[in-house]
Motif scaffolding. Structure first.
Motif, short mmCIF file in Angstrom:
data_model
loop_
_atom_site.label_atom_id
_atom_site.label_comp_id
_atom_site.label_asym_id
_atom_site.label_seq_id
_atom_site.Cartn_x
_atom_site.Cartn_y
_atom_site.Cartn_z
N MET A 64 0.43 -1.38 -0.16
CA MET A 64 -0.26 0.28 -0.05
C MET A 64 0.53 0.77 -0.02
O MET A 64 0.10 2.15 -0.71
N LEU A 65 2.08 1.64 0.88
CA LEU A 65 2.94 2.74 0.98
C LEU A 65 3.77 2.79 -0.63
O LEU A 65 3.62 3.71 -0.42
N PHE A 66 4.08 1.28 -1.89
CA PHE A 66 4.74 1.58 -2.41
C PHE A 66 3.97 2.47 -3.82
O PHE A 66 3.56 2.90 -4.41
N CYS A 67 1.94 2.13 -3.29
CA CYS A 67 1.39 2.10 -4.49
C CYS A 67 0.57 3.63 -4.53
O CYS A 67 0.48 4.54 -5.15
N ALA A 68 0.80 3.23 -3.11
CA ALA A 68 0.73 5.26 -2.52
C ALA A 68 1.63 6.15 -3.04
O ALA A 68 1.41 7.64 -3.45
N VAL A 69 3.27 5.99 -2.99
CA VAL A 69 3.95 6.86 -3.85
C VAL A 69 3.58 6.73 -4.86
O VAL A 69 4.26 7.96 -5.68
N GLY A 70 4.01 5.57 -5.13
CA GLY A 70 3.42 5.77 -7.08
C GLY A 70 2.57 6.08 -7.41
O GLY A 70 2.40 7.12 -8.74
N ILE A 71 1.61 6.94 -6.43
CA ILE A 71 0.06 7.27 -7.48
C ILE A 71 0.69 8.95 -7.23
O ILE A 71 0.61 9.73 -8.27
#
Length: 71
Positions: free
Chosen positions: A8-15
């Motif tokens: 989830m942290l990786f996805c948030a940073v990617g977004i």
């Protein structure tokens, strides 16, 4: 940290990267200018060719296409 939280942290940073940092780093203003120019040329061609079919045979007007935008 759990595996789920890491994902989830990786996805948030990617977004955030895709929404904020990437447009500025890639220079998307030039792309927008090119797309505006392409759309204006397409609209001009569509308007020029939108007449009735019987007038097309009698009307031999040339369509002027401009080059890419310079801004």
């Amino acid at each position: 940290m759990d595996w789920d939280m890491t994902v989830m942290l990786f996805c948030a940073v990617g977004i955030v990267w895709m929404a904020v940092a990437m447009p500025y780093s890639r220079g998307w203003r030039y792309l927008n200018v090119r797309m505006e120019d392409s759309l204006s040329r397409s609209n001009a061609l569509l308007e020029a060719n939108s007449g009735p079919l019987e007038s097309e045979a009698a009307d031999g007007a040339a369509i002027t296409i401009t080059g890419p935008a310079t801004r």
